[in-house]
Scaffold this motif. Structure first.
Motif, mmCIF file in Angstrom:
data_model
loop_
_atom_site.group_PDB
_atom_site.id
_atom_site.type_symbol
_atom_site.label_atom_id
_atom_site.label_comp_id
_atom_site.label_asym_id
_atom_site.label_seq_id
_atom_site.Cartn_x
_atom_site.Cartn_y
_atom_site.Cartn_z
ATOM 1 N N THR A 1 0.850 -1.189 0.000
ATOM 2 C CA THR A 1 0.000 0.000 0.000
ATOM 3 C C THR A 1 0.884 1.237 0.000
ATOM 4 N N VAL A 2 0.313 2.363 -0.406
ATOM 5 C CA VAL A 2 1.049 3.622 -0.375
ATOM 6 C C VAL A 2 1.426 3.961 1.061
ATOM 7 N N GLU A 3 0.503 3.692 1.998
ATOM 8 C CA GLU A 3 0.738 4.034 3.395
ATOM 9 C C GLU A 3 1.885 3.223 3.990
ATOM 10 N N SER A 4 2.004 1.945 3.580
ATOM 11 C CA SER A 4 3.027 1.089 4.177
ATOM 12 C C SER A 4 4.435 1.570 3.859
ATOM 13 N N ARG A 5 4.596 2.290 2.736
ATOM 14 C CA ARG A 5 5.923 2.762 2.354
ATOM 15 C C ARG A 5 6.480 3.763 3.360
ATOM 16 N N SER A 6 5.593 4.463 4.062
ATOM 17 C CA SER A 6 6.058 5.483 4.997
ATOM 18 C C SER A 6 5.954 5.039 6.452
ATOM 19 N N ALA A 7 5.593 3.776 6.688
ATOM 20 C CA ALA A 7 5.491 3.271 8.055
ATOM 21 C C ALA A 7 6.883 3.212 8.678
ATOM 22 N N VAL A 8 7.025 3.752 9.881
ATOM 23 C CA VAL A 8 8.351 3.864 10.495
ATOM 24 C C VAL A 8 8.926 2.512 10.880
ATOM 25 N N SER A 9 8.085 1.482 11.011
ATOM 26 C CA SER A 9 8.572 0.174 11.453
ATOM 27 C C SER A 9 8.507 -0.886 10.360
ATOM 28 N N ALA A 10 8.179 -0.499 9.125
ATOM 29 C CA ALA A 10 8.065 -1.461 8.020
ATOM 30 C C ALA A 10 9.313 -1.407 7.140
ATOM 31 N N PHE A 11 9.820 -2.595 6.808
ATOM 32 C CA PHE A 11 11.017 -2.716 5.983
ATOM 33 C C PHE A 11 10.736 -3.702 4.847
ATOM 34 N N PHE A 12 11.234 -3.369 3.647
ATOM 35 C CA PHE A 12 10.912 -4.159 2.466
ATOM 36 C C PHE A 12 12.176 -4.686 1.806
ATOM 37 N N ILE A 13 12.088 -5.900 1.281
ATOM 38 C CA ILE A 13 13.237 -6.538 0.645
ATOM 39 C C ILE A 13 13.450 -5.980 -0.760
ATOM 40 N N PHE A 14 12.386 -5.961 -1.561
ATOM 41 C CA PHE A 14 12.502 -5.632 -2.976
ATOM 42 C C PHE A 14 12.028 -4.210 -3.275
ATOM 43 N N PRO A 15 12.473 -3.652 -4.400
ATOM 44 C CA PRO A 15 12.084 -2.282 -4.761
ATOM 45 C C PRO A 15 10.581 -2.148 -4.949
ATOM 46 N N ASP A 16 10.060 -0.988 -4.568
ATOM 47 C CA ASP A 16 8.627 -0.769 -4.746
ATOM 48 C C ASP A 16 8.316 -0.449 -6.203
ATOM 49 N N LEU A 17 7.043 -0.339 -6.504
ATOM 50 C CA LEU A 17 6.583 -0.145 -7.880
ATOM 51 C C LEU A 17 7.136 1.147 -8.473
ATOM 52 N N GLU A 18 7.189 2.195 -7.693
ATOM 53 C CA GLU A 18 7.705 3.469 -8.187
ATOM 54 C C GLU A 18 9.162 3.341 -8.618
ATOM 55 N N SER A 19 9.961 2.664 -7.816
ATOM 56 C CA SER A 19 11.374 2.466 -8.121
ATOM 57 C C SER A 19 11.551 1.680 -9.416
ATOM 58 N N GLN A 20 10.732 0.629 -9.605
ATOM 59 C CA GLN A 20 10.823 -0.173 -10.823
ATOM 60 C C GLN A 20 10.446 0.641 -12.055
ATOM 61 N N VAL A 21 9.412 1.458 -11.923
ATOM 62 C CA VAL A 21 8.962 2.298 -13.038
ATOM 63 C C VAL A 21 10.048 3.295 -13.442
ATOM 64 N N LEU A 22 10.663 3.929 -12.461
ATOM 65 C CA LEU A 22 11.705 4.913 -12.760
ATOM 66 C C LEU A 22 12.930 4.252 -13.393
ATOM 67 N N ALA A 23 13.241 3.029 -12.954
ATOM 68 C CA ALA A 23 14.352 2.300 -13.572
ATOM 69 C C ALA A 23 14.043 2.002 -15.035
ATOM 70 N N LEU A 24 12.808 1.639 -15.332
ATOM 71 C CA LEU A 24 12.393 1.389 -16.714
ATOM 72 C C LEU A 24 12.562 2.641 -17.574
ATOM 73 N N ILE A 25 12.159 3.776 -17.035
ATOM 74 C CA ILE A 25 12.249 5.021 -17.799
ATOM 75 C C ILE A 25 13.713 5.377 -18.065
ATOM 76 N N ASP A 26 14.564 5.215 -17.059
ATOM 77 C CA ASP A 26 15.985 5.512 -17.260
ATOM 78 C C ASP A 26 16.598 4.571 -18.297
ATOM 79 N N PHE A 27 16.178 3.306 -18.265
ATOM 80 C CA PHE A 27 16.647 2.330 -19.256
ATOM 81 C C PHE A 27 16.213 2.755 -20.655
#
Length: 245
Positions: A13-39
């Motif tokens: 969720t959008v909210e989970s990205r800013s949760a102070v105690s949540a940590f994620f292994i893989f890049p979020d959707l925004e990061s993947q999209v921006l990598a595609l555009i740079d490619f």
């Protein structure tokens, strides 16, 4: 609100990205999209480019599309957020009707992020299609591969779900490491602090993970793979692309 530490593969969720105690292994959707555009920008060079952005309507995909639009504008591309007309590039975000949109928007090149890859993808003959992926088999070290296979054998896990098993296994390894670093008298705050101090942590089954007080996503960016229509599979991955922020 309780600051309960969470380690999980993806932000859901959008909210989970800013949760102070949540940590994620893989890049979020925004990061993947921006990598595609740079490619795609590297491939296009200085050519004027018109890109059409289409997403599945979810909040995460909408946030990624907005970030993509801002980034495209910053590099001089013209952007359309509608399902009509022609475009040099078509960027699809999330689970959209790939065939229907590709038939409506005439574009020789398609970029895909965050989608469940349907069989219809391999029917888009005459297009050049690139997909952002957060991890590839080469990310497994020899030790990590032996470790996950041994674990799967002991617990009779199906090969059919190995990608999900690897993601869950990596999450547990990160959490165990945070507990270990937190010491005997562990608290939620100590676990969060331990996670924020992980740098280049090798799970053996994913790219190395780095976190910080302002970075709760272990990997930022994506690999880009091209669809091989002849073999109905994917070509070799690009180098890891970290998007320009």
């Amino acid at each position: 609100a309780e600051r309960i530490p969470l380690v999980t593969p993806f932000a859901t969720t959008v909210e989970s990205r800013s949760a102070v105690s949540a940590f994620f292994i893989f890049p979020d959707l925004e990061s993947q999209v921006l990598a595609l555009i740079d490619f795609a920008s590297e491939r296009a060079g200085k050519n004027a480019t018109h890109i059409a952005l289409v997403h599945d309507g979810s909040k995460l995909a909408d946030a990624a599309a907005n970030a993509a639009a801002r980034h495209c504008t910053s590099i001089g591309w013209s952007v359309a957020k509608r399902i009509s007309g022609d475009a040099d590039l078509l960027l699809l975000i999330g689970d959209v009707d790939l065939s229907a949109i590709a038939a409506t928007i005439k574009s020789p090149q398609i970029l895909i992020a965050g989608a469940s890859i349907p069989r219809s993808l391999f029917e888009l003959q005459g297009k050049t299609v690139f997909v952002a992926v957060p991890t590839v088999p080469a990310d497994l070290s020899e030790e990590g591969k032996a470790e996950i296979e041994s674990f799967a054998t002991r617990h009779q896990l199906s090969q059919a779900h190995r990608a999900a098993e690897i993601a869950a296994y990596a999450s547990v390894k990160v959490f165990v490491e945070a507990l270990r670093r937190g010491g005997r008298d562990v608290t939620r705050e100590k676990v969060i602090a331990s996670l924020e101090n992980l740098y280049g942590f090798a799970t053996g089954v994913t790219p190395a993970l780095t976190y910080g007080p302002s970075r709760h996503v272990g990997t930022v960016g994506a690999y880009i793979v091209e669809v091989d229509f002849d073999r109905k599979t994917f070509g070799p991955p690009s180098r890891w692309i970290t998007p320009e922020q």
